[in-house]
Scaffold this motif. Structure first.
Motif, short mmCIF file in Angstrom:
data_model
loop_
_atom_site.label_atom_id
_atom_site.label_comp_id
_atom_site.label_asym_id
_atom_site.label_seq_id
_atom_site.Cartn_x
_atom_site.Cartn_y
_atom_site.Cartn_z
N THR A 79 0.85 -1.19 0.00
CA THR A 79 0.00 0.00 0.00
C THR A 79 0.88 1.24 0.00
O THR A 79 1.97 1.25 0.58
N THR A 102 0.57 5.43 0.68
CA THR A 102 -0.23 6.58 1.13
C THR A 102 0.63 7.83 1.15
O THR A 102 1.84 7.76 1.29
N GLY A 103 -0.03 8.98 1.01
CA GLY A 103 0.65 10.27 1.15
C GLY A 103 1.09 10.91 -0.15
O GLY A 103 1.66 12.00 -0.14
N ILE A 109 -7.45 1.85 -5.73
CA ILE A 109 -7.42 2.88 -4.69
C ILE A 109 -8.47 2.49 -3.66
O ILE A 109 -9.60 2.15 -4.00
N LYS A 152 -9.78 3.24 0.71
CA LYS A 152 -9.68 4.09 1.91
C LYS A 152 -9.05 3.27 3.02
O LYS A 152 -9.44 2.13 3.27
N ASN A 153 -8.07 3.87 3.71
CA ASN A 153 -7.48 3.17 4.84
C ASN A 153 -8.29 3.49 6.10
O ASN A 153 -9.21 4.30 6.05
N GLN A 192 -7.97 8.06 4.60
CA GLN A 192 -7.17 8.58 3.50
C GLN A 192 -7.21 7.61 2.33
O GLN A 192 -7.36 6.40 2.52
N ASP A 193 -7.05 8.16 1.13
CA ASP A 193 -6.94 7.30 -0.05
C ASP A 193 -5.55 6.66 -0.07
O ASP A 193 -4.56 7.32 0.24
N GLU A 194 -5.51 5.39 -0.42
CA GLU A 194 -4.23 4.71 -0.55
C GLU A 194 -4.26 3.84 -1.80
O GLU A 194 -5.31 3.37 -2.23
#
Length: 192
Positions: free
Chosen positions: A107, A109-110, A135, A137-138, A142-144
């Protein structure tokens, strides 16, 4: 013949209206470098005198407008500085997650903080590694990007290569391993 309109590369307004934007100084500098003839037409001494002759504002109103513009410019600069600090403090986390047995997913993120289009990047990873990529949501909301397989090191190299806006020191690889269940650990132990 179609009409061709020039738009500012900083504020995206026509250059005649850049004086009303919060980034007026940057707009003027862009116009001076990109279109010197247009800059001379709008910001020459003669053009400024004509503008002053057309406006019949009192000195108080001129001072108030100048103060208002200065305040707007300082707010814009402060906003840009906050965005830069946010980018420098943000981390891109590439996480190896163990699913079941030996299967793993990776995964990421960021990336959106650095202006990276995560939909295109997820599709690129899926095509590059010939695996599933999506894609999600964690738990933090947030989208990851989720890539099927263990590609953490390769993804880090691809981010460094394809997205130079992401600083290398802001990329972090994390291993997340599931803890074995109590019953499974005891069942796997040899009998004495």
């Amino acid at each position: 013949m179609p009409l061709s309109v020039l738009y500012c590369g900083v504020c995206s307004l026509p250059p005649e209206y850049c004086e009303f934007s919060a980034s007026r100084k940057k707009c003027e500098q862009w116009l001076r470098e990109s279109h010197p003839a247009e800059h001379a037409r709008l910001y020459s001494d003669q053009a400024l005198e004509e503008k002053m002759a057309m406006t019949t504002l009192s000195e108080d109103k001129v001072a108030k407008e100048a103060a208002k513009m200065e305040k707007a410019m300082s707010k814009e600069e402060a906003r840009m500085e906050r965005e830069l600090e946010k980018k420098l403090a943000s981390k891109v986390v590439i996480k190896r997650v163990e699913r079941n047995k030996r299967k793993r997913i990776t995964t990421v993120t960021g990336l959106e903080v650095f202006g990276v289009d995560i939909k295109k990047t997820a599709k690129f990873f899926a095509n590059h590694f010939a695996c599933g990529g999506s894609i999600a949501k964690n738990p933090q909301g947030q989208d990851e990007i989720v890539v099927q397989g263990d590609f953490a090191n390769e993804i880090m190299q691809l981010i460094q290569k394809n997205h130079p806006t992401v600083p290398t020191e802001n990329i972090e690889i994390v291993d997340e391993v599931k803890k074995p269940k109590k019953g499974a650990a005891e069942a796997g132990a040899p009998a004495s």
